[in-house]
Each structure stands twice: as structure tokens, then as C-alpha cells.
Design an enzyme around this catalytic site. Structure first.
Site: not given
Ligand code: GRF
Length: 191
Positions: A14-15, A86, A103, A105, A146, A175
Site C-alpha cells: 500500500s505504501n 523484509l 526505508n 519503519h 533499522d 506513512e
Molecule cells: C509498513 O508499515 C512499513 O512501515 C513497514 O511495512 C509495512 C508495509 O505495508 N516497513 P504495505 O505493504 O506498504 O501496505
């Protein structure tokens, strides 16, 4: 010349989608590829729907990342953005893009960072610890999880009535609100 971003993501994305949409009309910055280590990650659907090329590299390819670095160079990528990616980023990739990998977090680092602290685990730990606030950290990526230099943080309150799910919602909202704008500012300030 537009600055070219590669997004790495392992999950829903989603980001990634939010960032792609944000720069769709930009005259100076463009997301030109999405790479993943998960063949079935939903981020691949999102990117395809937005006409952004996608690349899948199985986990083994990320240990040396030789092919990945080669592809990024072929595509003339300037910056790498991790959005829910990940796997560990290998040294070769960090050296190929010094201070050019960032990144996000979902906590206020250094709190609730490090190995195993991803997704829902972070918000569960925040609630279990009785924290009164949480938030997001956008940081440079170095060879340790991190631990790279912090670029930006934003906070949200955590109330005794909050659950990991409600904290996750607040953090996601932060985010979506901040990540694209911070990327834009960073790329504009670093020609
Ligand atoms: C987010 O909360 C980001 O901070 C973390 O992983 C999540 C990813 O969510 N690193 P999405 O896949 O962007 O929905």
C-alpha cells in the site's frame, strides 16, 4: 532528467502504491520499477495496475544481489526505496547506492526495531509495553537492520484503549501522509 526510483517491497504494497501515485504527475521524479522477493506479493498487482514494471528475484538472489545491482544500473536507478521489504539488504547493494537507499519503519526507532520487528509484531510490542506514543521512522539503510541515520520521524498517540490493529491504522496514516513528501524533499535536496 527525472530522478529514477526503484521500490522494493515484500507484501501488500500500500505504501508502494501511494508513492507511485504521488509521483505519477511529477516532472522531476519517477518510480520506474518495483522489485520483490515474494512471487505472490500483492504489491505486484498494484504496480501492474499502475503500469510500473515489476521484477521478482527469489531469496537466494538477494544474498549477493549481483543481478539486482546490474538491473538497477541498467535502468539507471538513482534511489532505492524500501516499503515493507523484509529481506536483509546485502553489502554490495549498499555500496552500489551509498546514502541512496531509504526505508520506512513503523515505530519510533531505536524503539521496536531490529530483527523480527516487522508488521504486526511492532504494534503488538508497542501495546504490550504500554507506550504512550508510536509513529514512523524514515531512515537511511546500512548493513544493520533499522540502524541507519534517521531522516524523519512523525508520532501518533497510543491510548490504553488502543489495540495493535488501531495503532497499525494510525501508523499507516502517518506513512501515507509523510513518506512520499519526505522522498520528494530528499531527492530534491540531493542532486
Ligand atoms: C509498513 O508499515 C512499513 O512501515 C513497514 O511495512 C509495512 C508495509 O505495508 N516497513 P504495505 O505493504 O506498504 O501496505
Amino acid at each position: 532528467m527525472k530522478k529514477k526510483i526503484a521500490i522494493f517491497a515484500s507484501g501488500s504494497g500500500s505504501n508502494a502504491e501511494n508513492i507511485i501515485r504521488y509521483f505519477q504527475e511529477s516532472t522531476s521524479i519517477s518510480v520506474i520499477m518495483v522489485a520483490t522477493n515474494k512471487a505472490d506479493a500483492y504489491v505486484l498487482e498494484r504496480a501492474k495496475n499502475l503500469n510500473v514494471p515489476t521484477y521478482y528475484f527469489p531469496k537466494a538472489e538477494w544474498t549477493t544481489a549481483e543481478n539486482i545491482v546490474g538491473l538497477l544500473h541498467d535502468l539507471q536507478i538513482d534511489w532505492v526505496v524500501l516499503a515493507g521489504f523484509l529481506l536483509h539488504i546485502p553489502q554490495s547493494l549498499i555500496e552500489a547506492f551509498p546514502q541512496r537507499i531509504i526505508n520506512i519503519h513503523p515505530s519510533l526507532l531505536p524503539k521496536f526495531g531490529g530483527k523480527g520487528m516487522y508488521g504486526g509484531h511492532v504494534h503488538e510490542a508497542v501495546v504490550a509495553a504500554g507506550e504512550q506514543e508510536s509513529g514512523i521512522t524514515i531512515h537511511y539503510v546500512n548493513e544493520h537492520y533499522d540502524e541507519g541515520t534517521v531522516i524523519f520521524q512523525a508520532t501518533c498517540p497510543v491510548y490504553p484503549t488502543d489495540t495493535p490493529e488501531t495503532v497499525a491504522e494510525k501508523v499507516h496514516a502517518l506513512e501515507y501522509r509523510h513518506f512520499p513528501a519526505v522522498i520528494e524533499q530528499l531527492l530534491t535536496e540531493n542532486p
